[in-house]
Design a protein around this motif. Sequence first.
Motif, short mmCIF file in Angstrom:
data_model
loop_
_atom_site.label_atom_id
_atom_site.label_comp_id
_atom_site.label_asym_id
_atom_site.label_seq_id
_atom_site.Cartn_x
_atom_site.Cartn_y
_atom_site.Cartn_z
N MET A 133 0.83 -1.20 0.00
CA MET A 133 0.00 0.00 0.00
C MET A 133 0.87 1.26 0.00
SD MET A 133 -3.11 1.15 -0.09
CE MET A 133 -4.19 -0.18 0.46
N GLU A 134 1.95 1.24 0.79
CA GLU A 134 2.86 2.38 0.83
C GLU A 134 3.51 2.60 -0.53
OE1 GLU A 134 3.38 4.58 3.28
OE2 GLU A 134 1.77 3.58 4.37
N ASN A 135 3.93 1.53 -1.19
CA ASN A 135 4.53 1.66 -2.51
C ASN A 135 3.54 2.25 -3.52
OD1 ASN A 135 7.04 0.56 -1.78
ND2 ASN A 135 6.30 -1.53 -2.07
N THR A 136 2.28 1.86 -3.40
CA THR A 136 1.26 2.41 -4.30
C THR A 136 1.05 3.89 -4.02
OG1 THR A 136 0.17 0.24 -4.28
CG2 THR A 136 -1.08 2.09 -5.17
N LEU A 137 1.05 4.28 -2.76
CA LEU A 137 0.89 5.69 -2.41
C LEU A 137 2.05 6.53 -2.94
CD1 LEU A 137 -0.44 5.34 1.24
CD2 LEU A 137 -1.70 6.27 -0.71
N VAL A 138 3.26 5.95 -2.94
CA VAL A 138 4.41 6.66 -3.51
C VAL A 138 4.14 6.96 -4.98
CG1 VAL A 138 6.83 6.41 -4.19
CG2 VAL A 138 6.12 5.77 -1.89
N MET A 139 3.55 5.98 -5.69
CA MET A 139 3.25 6.17 -7.11
C MET A 139 2.23 7.29 -7.34
SD MET A 139 4.92 3.64 -8.76
CE MET A 139 4.02 3.20 -10.23
N LEU A 140 1.41 7.56 -6.32
CA LEU A 140 0.32 8.53 -6.49
C LEU A 140 0.59 9.86 -5.79
CD1 LEU A 140 -2.70 6.11 -6.02
CD2 LEU A 140 -2.04 7.25 -8.13
N GLN A 141 1.81 10.08 -5.33
CA GLN A 141 2.12 11.31 -4.61
C GLN A 141 1.81 12.55 -5.43
OE1 GLN A 141 3.08 12.22 -1.47
NE2 GLN A 141 2.49 10.11 -1.03
N HIS A 142 2.04 12.49 -6.74
CA HIS A 142 1.81 13.66 -7.59
C HIS A 142 0.34 14.04 -7.64
CE1 HIS A 142 0.87 10.29 -10.24
NE2 HIS A 142 0.26 11.14 -11.05
N ARG A 143 -0.57 13.08 -7.43
CA ARG A 143 -2.00 13.37 -7.46
C ARG A 143 -2.53 13.80 -6.09
NH1 ARG A 143 -6.27 10.01 -10.26
NH2 ARG A 143 -7.09 12.13 -10.33
#
Length: 450
Positions: free
Chosen positions: A274-284
């Motif tokens: 989940m943390e890795n996915t959130l990293v991918m979405l930081q720009h949004r």
Amino acid sequence: MHFNQTNHQKRNILVVDDTPDNLRLLSAMLTAQGFEVRKALNGKMALTACQMVLPDVILLDINMPGMDGYQVCQQLKADDKTSEVPVIFISALDDVVDKVKAFDVGGVDYIAKPFHGAEVVLRIENQINLRLLQVKLQEKNFLLQQALDNLQASQVQQIQNEKMVALGQLVAGLAHEINNPISFIYGNLQYAGQYVEDLVNIIEVYQQEYPKPTPKIQQIAKDVDLNFIIEDLQNLIGAMYRGSDRIREIVLALQHFSRHDEAEMKRVNIHEDMENTLVMLQHRLREAADRPAIVVVKDYGNLPLVTCYASELNQVFMHLLNNAIDAIDEGVRNQFSTPYSLLPTPQIRIHTEVTDLNLVKIAITDNGVGIEESLRSRLFDPFFTTKPVGKGSGLGLSISYQIIVQKHRGNISCNSSVGEGAEFAIEIPIEQPDISSQFSKSEKGLGTED
């Protein structure tokens, strides 16, 4: 003329007429032709008889006391159980108006008294044959719908597989290309920092040994603001070190998110994914021109390692979080007249727990625009989307459904109210029966607490 019995069963005919002589005549006539005949003297008895045993055809007199044939037919057509039974009206009247009304209320044919035996039998046979054709057509339509659903599911799965392969290859390639130069920078920053520190020490020794520098040195030191440079150099090196470390974290998150070449099930830490996915979405998640930054509240429970297809589960997290962000953005757009400072804080809450049924539950809740009740039943259908044209393919939730329900034997659901946000919850078994035997008992129950 004898009726050709289908499947060697007698066809059940219900005759409804308030005149006993007519009932006896029709009953004798149809029984002689191989039909099984039941009789009813009024509309109420006819409705009760239909509930007890569903007839294949109903012969219904129009003129009856209490409840006439039209009313009986209307009640038959209003009931799902009897709505498909063919109704042939019978009447001594041979009036165009009566015939029109008979068809308007759902009748399929009309027979005028006095009866002609061959005509009655022929009309009944025609209606039974038509009904058989209708049933066959319905069966074929059902099979066609099943084939279409299977085709759509196959298309979705194919799209999902192609996306996962393409994403894995792209991310793995990017991560590899970025990892080499950033490793070089990260590794050498430590030495660069030490070199700078050594040079600063030498300058400080010079200042101590030669407290009165020449005018030229004094001018250069003043021009470049030597004291500020000495103070700020360490800050710059530290900032570059932290920046390169952040890039390394993102590259690692990319690799973990795609999990390239990890097609098999394995034990994973759900919170790390989940943390890795959130990293991918930081720009949004960052602050935008028309809304504040989205706050992510992590309500993580104490989860064991979960056996799953890690890369595909990451795709589900990505779809659900992206949808939550879209819902929040849509909610903000709907409040365009509200001043920026008065907008509620956009929030996504991620809750995880182990349920009483020994399932891992991950719930993602947003305070966005919400979803209408009439649309929620179709959310997981392939190609169905509530987003404007060009903003969504309608595949994200359908793919998520396949991954959770079909591949992980889990559940995915949505609870939402318009204007109050939405919660998408997934539940998957901690162990998958197919491969649980591959792991030793000592591994079971291991996990981390975030």
